[in-house]
Motif scaffolding. Structure first.
Motif, PDB file in Angstrom:
ATOM      1  N   ASN B  54       2.825 -27.075  21.238  1.00 34.15           N
ATOM      2  CA  ASN B  54       3.819 -26.217  21.888  1.00 34.15           C
ATOM      3  C   ASN B  54       3.208 -24.886  22.303  1.00 34.15           C
ATOM      4  OD1 ASN B  54       5.292 -28.092  19.960  1.00 34.15           O
ATOM      5  ND2 ASN B  54       6.952 -27.330  21.269  1.00 34.15           N
ATOM      6  N   GLY B 128       9.326 -30.455  23.841  1.00 35.43           N
ATOM      7  CA  GLY B 128      10.554 -29.821  24.344  1.00 35.43           C
ATOM      8  C   GLY B 128      10.242 -28.538  25.103  1.00 35.43           C
ATOM      9  N   ILE B 129      10.830 -28.377  26.279  1.00 36.88           N
ATOM     10  CA  ILE B 129      10.700 -27.102  26.979  1.00 36.88           C
ATOM     11  C   ILE B 129      12.055 -26.680  27.506  1.00 36.88           C
ATOM     12  CG2 ILE B 129       8.291 -26.985  27.743  1.00 36.88           C
ATOM     13  CD1 ILE B 129       9.078 -28.564  30.207  1.00 36.88           C
ATOM     14  N   SER B 130      12.258 -25.377  27.536  1.00 40.50           N
ATOM     15  CA  SER B 130      13.497 -24.903  28.141  1.00 40.50           C
ATOM     16  C   SER B 130      13.129 -23.953  29.274  1.00 40.50           C
ATOM     17  CB  SER B 130      14.340 -24.171  27.094  1.00 40.50           C
ATOM     18  OG  SER B 130      13.652 -23.031  26.654  1.00 40.50           O
ATOM     19  N   ASN B 132      13.778 -21.220  32.065  1.00 38.24           N
ATOM     20  CA  ASN B 132      14.718 -20.146  32.365  1.00 38.24           C
ATOM     21  C   ASN B 132      14.179 -19.262  33.489  1.00 38.24           C
ATOM     22  OD1 ASN B 132      12.739 -18.551  31.162  1.00 38.24           O
ATOM     23  ND2 ASN B 132      13.684 -18.752  29.139  1.00 38.24           N
ATOM     24  N   LEU B 211       8.964 -19.856  27.540  1.00 37.76           N
ATOM     25  CA  LEU B 211       9.196 -21.245  27.128  1.00 37.76           C
ATOM     26  C   LEU B 211       9.505 -21.369  25.645  1.00 37.76           C
ATOM     27  CD1 LEU B 211       6.650 -23.404  29.145  1.00 37.76           C
ATOM     28  CD2 LEU B 211       9.064 -22.966  29.598  1.00 37.76           C
ATOM     29  N   ASN B 213      10.955 -19.040  23.879  1.00 44.21           N
ATOM     30  CA  ASN B 213      12.037 -18.116  23.537  1.00 44.21           C
ATOM     31  C   ASN B 213      11.588 -17.014  22.587  1.00 44.21           C
ATOM     32  OD1 ASN B 213      14.311 -18.934  25.051  1.00 44.21           O
ATOM     33  ND2 ASN B 213      14.397 -20.790  23.774  1.00 44.21           N
TER      34      ASN B 213
END
Ligand SMILES: Nc1ncnc2c1ncn2[C@@H]1O[C@H](COP(=O)(O)OP(=O)(O)OP(=O)(O)O)[C@@H](O)[C@H]1O
Ligand SMILES: [Mg+2]
Lengths: 278, 244
Positions: B54, B128-130, B132, B211, B213
């Motif tokens: 990550n 997992g990536i978020s 924004n 990514l 946060n």
């Protein structure tokens, strides 16, 4: 339409263009001739802003190419000596990008493309990528591309190099029509008979400077209407005479194979530049 | 405006012709990194409490998008040295700023596409990536900087080979050293300071923070914006003087 004033281009070692001045009138075909390395392409590169001059000024229409390059470039269509096309794109896409760069509407690009593709006989392959074109096809595409935005001034650096005899004659017809429709053409070529046929005036460039400038007829008449070709040690040599009688008299005094014929621009060219163009 | 679009359109068309090849070449090095550090090392490593995979994914995204937007320079080079179509564009009445902007935007598209490719790979690797807004902003600035630098170098080099050297000596080291694979705090202080000046360091920082946060380094975003503005202006100037 084209005004070149005291133009000089100095490369590191040599002066490619040396204090050149010339004016091309509106609606004139100007043949810009000269042996290899005379400075023709360099002059054309300066005209189309690809190279800065060392000194001197160049105007296209009323625009100074150095001060107002965008306005100047709007007036011209250029056929460069190199076949500078995008080989990965189709013939039509090459023209499309060019038309957009000249702010044309897509509708007009399509219309003009159809017309010029027809004329340069590439209609069947306009959808094929350019890397599948032969040399002559590429050359014809660069001509169509230079014309598509209907420029006032057409600048062509050896546009017919590598074209077959038929294609070349077809392009000649096109050039005359373009001139007659009001455009001005500045043309270099190593086919002197082409320059003689097309040009209203020719300028002969040698070592970066003009050594003669006039209409083809006048240039020929200044030397003599009749030429005698003699087989010399350096290949064919030419002597000029004002009339046939003088020529015949001369031939009778020499002890070599000789041909008497009407003089042409190529004879003048060779006399002036001291070299045969090939 | 039509002229600017023509420049982008041209690059897009050329790209489209070799689309599949390009996408595969975009995938190669990110894929190798994901395999090595994702499967190879598994979850054995942690950096600052974050699983290593990550931690480096943002680095890989920063690196891939940088590389591909910088690869614009090779495209311009080819058209300048081989096809001579740069001559053709220069004899068209397009302003230096439109031309530069057109090339830069097409480089940005390339870079962003490369980032998307990495993100798709990440999905396959179940990382997992978020996404924004700050992530998108970082990505855009990253590709803006390196596309502008691509325009500059493509005009400065004298041969296509020189361009390859630049990639080797400039871009590849940056790709590894700028906080992509490890935090720059691990450097001796003076080296860290040097690395801090390089734009990719800030890209890694902003992309990672966005990514993962984490606390977002707004200074880095500002640094990138200023850096980008400067290189873009230089690029326009270089284009203006690009004559033979
Ligand atoms: N980029 C350059 N750097 C150095 N010298 C150059 C450069 N371009 C051209 N020259 C030199 O300038 C002179 C004129 O070249 P130019 O290409 O203008 O000739 P030309 O009349 O077009 O010849 P050709 O009929 O062979 O096309 C030549 O001596 C050439 O070597
Ligand atoms: Mg030439």
């Amino acid at each position: 339409m084209i005004r070149i004033e005291n133009l000089t281009k100095q490369f590191k070692k040599n002066k490619a263009v040396n204090n050149l001045s010339l004016h091309v009138k509106k609606q004139e075909i100007y043949g810009f001739l000269g042996p290899n390395g005379a400075g023709k392409t360099t002059t054309i590169k300066i005209l189309s802003t690809l190279t800065f001059p060392t000194s001197g000024m160049v105007f296209i229409d009323k625009y100074n190419v150095l001060d107002n390059p965008l306005q100047a470039k709007k007036q011209i269509g250029v056929v460069h000596q190199t076949l500078n096309l995008d080989p990965e794109l189709t013939g039509y896409e090459n023209l499309l990008i060019h038309g957009l760069l000249f702010n044309m509407k897509i509708k007009d690009i399509k219309k003009n493309a159809a017309e010029f593709f027809e004329f340069v006989e590439l209609k069947d392959v306009m959808g094929a990528v350019v890397k599948t074109y032969s040399g002559g096809m590429r050359r014809r595409l660069t001509i169509a591309r230079a014309l598509i935005h209907r420029p006032k001034v057409l600048i062509m650096d050896e546009p017919t190099a590598g074209l077959d005899a038929f294609a070349r004659r077809k392009i000649w017809g096109l050039m005359k029509r373009i001139r007659d429709s009001g455009s001005t053409i500045f043309l270099t070529t190593h086919y002197i008979e082409e320059a003689q046929y097309l040009s209203d005036r020719v300028g002969i460039l040698d070592k970066g400077g003009l050594i003669a400038e006039d209409s083809p007829e006048k240039l020929i008449n200044n030397f003599g209407k009749i030429a005698v070709e003699i087989e010399g040690s350096d290949g064919l040599e030419v002597e000029f005479f004002q009339n046939r009688a003088e020529a015949v008299k001369f031939v009778s005094t020499i002890d070599k194979n000789a041909t008497i014929r009407g003089a042409n621009l190529e004879d003048v060219f060779i006399k002036l530049t001291g070299r045969r163009v090939k | 405006m039509a002229q600017l679009l023509a420049i982008i359109f041209r690059e897009v068309l050329i790209f489209k012709r070799k689309f599949v090849k390009q996408i595969f070449s975009f995938m190669v090095s990110p894929l190798l990194f994901l395999i090595t550090f994702g499967w190879g090392f598994g979850n054995e490593m942690n950096v600052d409490g974050v699983p290593y995979i990550n931690f480096i994914l943002p680095g890989i995204i920063a690196m891939a998008s940088m590389r591909q937007s910088f690869a614009l320079s090779s495209e311009i080079n080819i058209s300048r040295f081989y096809w001579k179509t740069f001559d053709e564009i220069q004899s068209a009445p397009i302003s230096n700023i439109s031309y530069t902007a057109g090339e830069v935007i097409s480089g940005m598209l390339r870079g962003c596409l490369a980032a998307v490719v990495v993100m798709i790979l990440a999905l396959i690797f179940q990382i997992g990536i978020s996404i924004n807004g700050l992530f998108v902003a970082s990505l855009l600035l990253n590709t803006f900087i390196f596309s502008s630098m691509a325009v500059i170098t493509s005009m400065v080099v004298k041969t296509h080979a020189e361009q390859g050297m630049l990639n080797n000596f400039l871009i590849t080291p940056m790709a590894f050293l700028c906080g992509t694979f490890f935090p720059i705090q691990h450097y001796p202080l003076w080296v860290g300071k040097l690395i801090f000046c390089l734009p990719l360091t800030h890209v890694s920082a902003t992309v990672r923070a966005a990514l993962l946060n984490q606390k977002f380094p707004y200074f880095s975003l500002l640094y990138m914006a200023v850096f980008g503005a400067v290189v873009f202006i230089v690029a326009v100037k270089v284009i203006r003087n690009a004559k033979n």
